[in-house]
Scaffold this active site. Structure first.
Site, mmCIF file in Angstrom:
data_model
loop_
_atom_site.group_PDB
_atom_site.id
_atom_site.type_symbol
_atom_site.label_atom_id
_atom_site.label_comp_id
_atom_site.label_asym_id
_atom_site.label_seq_id
_atom_site.Cartn_x
_atom_site.Cartn_y
_atom_site.Cartn_z
ATOM 1 N N CYS A 171 0.840 -1.205 0.000
ATOM 2 C CA CYS A 171 0.000 0.000 0.000
ATOM 3 C C CYS A 171 0.871 1.248 0.000
ATOM 4 O O CYS A 171 2.088 1.164 0.171
ATOM 5 C CB CYS A 171 -0.958 -0.004 1.192
ATOM 6 S SG CYS A 171 -0.166 0.250 2.790
ATOM 7 N N ALA A 172 0.244 2.380 -0.163
ATOM 8 C CA ALA A 172 0.982 3.645 -0.261
ATOM 9 C C ALA A 172 1.808 3.933 0.993
ATOM 10 O O ALA A 172 2.954 4.341 0.896
ATOM 11 C CB ALA A 172 0.020 4.786 -0.544
#
Length: 105
Positions: A9-10
């Site tokens: 994920c970011a």
């Protein structure tokens, strides 16, 4: 069905690991085997082996960011989704993988 994949994920924290757990549980519930590598803030964990990749029926990338090692999946059927899909609808996601590989759920 044998599934391998990567979650990232970011932020590289929560969603990376939640997505992994949701995928593993949904695969287990469907009678599949799955191995998910994580690429988070602390680096790569549970790295996929070349043998696991070669034996996999499909590759699942639950990612929101660019990942390293994508070239390892050359010649494999690859499905890419955002981590939110893996977290919110893991059973539907695994069912879709069965559909794409032509394997019964």
């Amino acid at each position: 069905m044998k599934i391998v994949g990567i979650s990232a994920c970011a932020a590289g924290i929560a969603h990376t690991y939640i997505a992994k757990e949701k995928i593993l549980q949904a695969a287990k519930d469907a009678g599949d085997t799955a191995h998910v590598e994580t690429q988070g803030t602390i680096g790569t964990e549970d790295a996929l082996t070349p043998e696991e990749i070669s034996q996999a029926d499909i590759v699942l990338l639950a990612i929101d960011v660019k990942i390293s090692g994508r070239e390892r999946f050359a010649g494999k059927k690859v499905v890419e989704v955002p981590t939110d899909v893996a977290i919110k609808s893991p059973k539907k996601l695994i069912a879709k993988l069965h559909e794409l590989t032509g394997q019964p759920s």
